[in-house]
Design a protein around this motif. Structure first.
Motif, short mmCIF file in Angstrom:
data_model
loop_
_atom_site.label_atom_id
_atom_site.label_comp_id
_atom_site.label_asym_id
_atom_site.label_seq_id
_atom_site.Cartn_x
_atom_site.Cartn_y
_atom_site.Cartn_z
N ARG A 180 0.45 -1.62 -0.38
CA ARG A 180 -0.07 0.13 0.43
C ARG A 180 0.97 1.55 -0.08
O ARG A 180 1.89 1.16 1.18
N SER A 181 1.22 2.27 -0.89
CA SER A 181 1.58 3.50 -1.52
C SER A 181 0.79 4.69 -0.51
O SER A 181 -0.51 4.58 -0.63
N VAL A 182 1.83 5.19 -0.09
CA VAL A 182 1.50 6.64 0.68
C VAL A 182 0.64 7.47 -0.29
O VAL A 182 0.02 8.75 -0.39
N THR A 186 0.92 6.38 -7.50
CA THR A 186 1.82 5.65 -7.54
C THR A 186 2.01 3.83 -7.02
O THR A 186 2.16 4.08 -5.23
N PRO A 187 1.64 2.97 -7.51
CA PRO A 187 1.23 1.39 -6.99
C PRO A 187 2.84 0.94 -6.89
O PRO A 187 3.68 1.51 -7.79
N LEU A 188 2.78 0.16 -5.39
CA LEU A 188 4.73 -0.01 -5.27
C LEU A 188 4.05 -1.18 -5.09
O LEU A 188 3.60 -2.23 -4.54
N THR A 231 1.55 1.15 4.85
CA THR A 231 1.92 1.76 3.96
C THR A 231 3.15 2.01 3.84
O THR A 231 4.01 2.56 4.23
N ALA A 232 3.50 2.09 2.07
CA ALA A 232 4.95 2.81 2.07
C ALA A 232 5.34 3.67 1.29
O ALA A 232 4.89 3.76 0.96
N VAL A 233 6.50 4.55 1.74
CA VAL A 233 6.86 5.39 1.39
C VAL A 233 7.84 5.28 0.62
O VAL A 233 7.89 5.98 -0.69
N ALA A 234 8.75 4.50 0.42
CA ALA A 234 10.30 4.55 -0.51
C ALA A 234 9.84 3.94 -1.87
O ALA A 234 8.66 3.48 -1.83
N GLY A 235 10.24 4.64 -2.74
CA GLY A 235 9.94 4.48 -3.80
C GLY A 235 11.02 3.83 -4.49
O GLY A 235 11.25 2.34 -4.22
N ALA A 236 11.19 3.07 -6.02
CA ALA A 236 11.93 1.96 -6.72
C ALA A 236 13.50 2.17 -7.00
O ALA A 236 13.95 3.07 -7.63
N GLY A 237 14.33 1.87 -6.64
CA GLY A 237 15.40 1.89 -6.72
C GLY A 237 16.46 2.82 -5.88
O GLY A 237 16.12 4.07 -5.53
N LYS A 371 2.53 13.73 -1.12
CA LYS A 371 2.33 12.46 -0.85
C LYS A 371 3.81 12.09 -2.33
O LYS A 371 4.55 10.91 -2.05
N ARG A 372 3.68 13.32 -3.42
CA ARG A 372 4.05 12.21 -4.45
C ARG A 372 5.70 12.28 -3.93
O ARG A 372 6.73 11.91 -4.31
N ALA A 373 6.13 14.15 -3.17
CA ALA A 373 6.78 13.87 -3.02
C ALA A 373 8.10 13.16 -1.52
O ALA A 373 8.79 13.14 -1.54
N TRP A 374 6.96 13.05 -1.34
CA TRP A 374 7.59 12.07 -0.15
C TRP A 374 8.41 10.02 -1.13
O TRP A 374 9.28 9.95 -0.14
N VAL A 375 6.89 10.09 -2.13
CA VAL A 375 7.94 8.97 -2.55
C VAL A 375 8.81 8.94 -3.65
O VAL A 375 9.92 8.02 -3.70
N ARG A 376 8.87 10.32 -4.19
CA ARG A 376 10.07 10.48 -5.13
C ARG A 376 11.26 10.76 -4.04
O ARG A 376 12.28 10.78 -4.35
#
Length: 402
Positions: A180-182, A186-188, A231-237, A371-376
């Motif tokens: 579950r993404s924050v 942006t599904p993770l 909820t996950a905040v980190a993204g890919a890579g 929320k998008r800023a947290w993921v990026r």
């Protein structure tokens, strides 16, 4: 030296903004996050193809290969506009794959030590489609970081310590776990650590069955293991991991895979810059429109200071991101990611404060930028990794002077 944008670069930014305003307006964004569209979390294939037709993914592809023939600075400008519009999707991974495929780096032992796991024309067609926007490519770092938009992807750009591979998305999806993404747009997915074939591990081997702790937590927080449905905040890579999963940041991070990570970090920083700039606009617009005690709230000094601070952060990040696009130095890119992440997150928070009570509501768009800023902030190079890169550069400079 003149660092002003050229007329062509201004036209590129204006054209990209016009395209996104026409094809990805606020109503489309809200449909994606509000669940009004049944496939809201999926990549909009029609828009993806239109971006490809406009040359978004082919900006750095040579004209001889059907691309635009520009460079990294122009790609940064385009990604800045994408960040301003909160355009979802694995943009950086698709752009990197398009650039590498056109340069011949992913065809059996090229300069990037790349290879196909799925041999044959099907694999080549998948990657060639990235240039035209017909293929969606996401990224998988060897360290086992979260993967964005895996369910919508056709292929996965897998980065090892040095080797680069492109594999079918289905090969990764079989062992992936939805998180579950924050950010609702942006599904993770969490995947097991991936080892490139250059290190002797098969794509479906035992290495994929082992779990790894989450890397790249935003703002230097300690890595944590994310359980299902949390909820996950980190993204890919994350920024560079070796065969053992240890970080390879700083001056030791060399080779084609490390270069790709840095380019992805810079493109992600450009998206953060676009978001930071947009939240400045949103705050100023609201401060002009909202009235209290018979006058606009923008007339109050406290609100003015908030907006001024937001503008300073955005413009400071802009200068560093643009400079890093020109120099392509690891330290400059690390500084760009660090400042852009801070500008995007803090500007979104201050924008929320300017909006007051309504800023906390779901109907306002401010929370989407936050929320998008947290993921990026957790994608490719988090704050701690950027700081390590900068520290390593400073130590090497001091050592050379002694």
């Amino acid at each position: 030296m003149d660092f002003q944008l050229t007329d062509d670069q201004r036209a590129l930014k204006a054209g990209m903004r016009e395209l996104l305003e026409r094809r990805f307006p606020r109503t489309r964004l809200r449909a994606a996050v509000d669940g009004e569209a049944e496939r809201g979390a999926e990549v909009d294939r029609e828009l993806w193809r239109e971006l490809g037709a406009a040359g978004f993914f082919a900006l750095r592809v040579p004209e001889s290969a059907g691309g635009v023939g520009l460079g990294l600075p122009e790609a940064v400008l385009a990604f800045e506009e994408a960040g301003r519009a909160l355009l979802p999707g694995p943009l950086a991974a698709t752009e990197l794959t398009a650039h590498l495929s056109a340069a011949g780096w992913l065809a059996g032992g090229g300069p990037a030590a790349g290879r196909w796991v799925a041999e044959g024309p099907e694999a080549g067609a998948l990657v060639a489609g990235a240039v035209r926007g017909e293929t969606v490519v996401t990224a998988l770092d060897q360290g086992g970081a979260l993967v964005e938009h895996l369910a919508s992807a056709d292929a996965v750009l897998a980065l090892g310590a040095t080797a680069v591979e492109v594999i079918p998305a289905g090969a990764v999806a079989r062992s992936a776990e939805s998180i579950r993404s924050v950010d609702p747009a942006t599904p993770l997915h969490r995947t097991a650590p991936y080892r490139t074939a250059a290190h002797g591990a098969a794509p479906h081997g035992a290495a994929q069955q082992r779990e790894a702790p989450q890397r790249g937590a935003p703002h230097g927080t300690a890595p944590t293991r994310v359980a299902p449905q949390r909820t996950a905040v980190a993204g890919a890579g994350a920024s560079g991991t070796g065969a053992s999963g240890e970080a390879t940041t700083g001056v030791a991070a060399t080779g084609p895979a490390a270069r790709l990570r840095r380019e992805a970090a810079l493109l992600t920083a450009a998206q953060q810059l676009g978001s930071a700039s947009r939240t400045v606009e949103l705050a100023v617009e609201h401060a002009k429109r909202r009235t209290q005690f018979g006058r606009p709230i923008g007339a109050f000094q406290a609100v003015q200071h908030l907006c001024a601070g937001m503008l300073v952060r955005a413009e400071s990040a802009r200068s560093v991101v643009y400079a890093a696009a020109v120099t392509e130095e690891p330290g400059d890119i690390a500084a760009a990611k660090l400042l852009a992440d801070e500008a995007a997150v803090r500007n979104a928070r201050d924008c929320l404060q300017v909006h007051g009570g309504m800023g906390f509501t779901w109907e306002a768009d401010v929370h989407l930028h936050l929320k998008r800023a947290w993921v990026r902030a957790g994608q490719w190079q988090c704050a701690a990794e950027a700081e390590e890169e900068l520290a390593a550069g400073l130590l090497s400079t001091v050592g050379a002077c002694l």
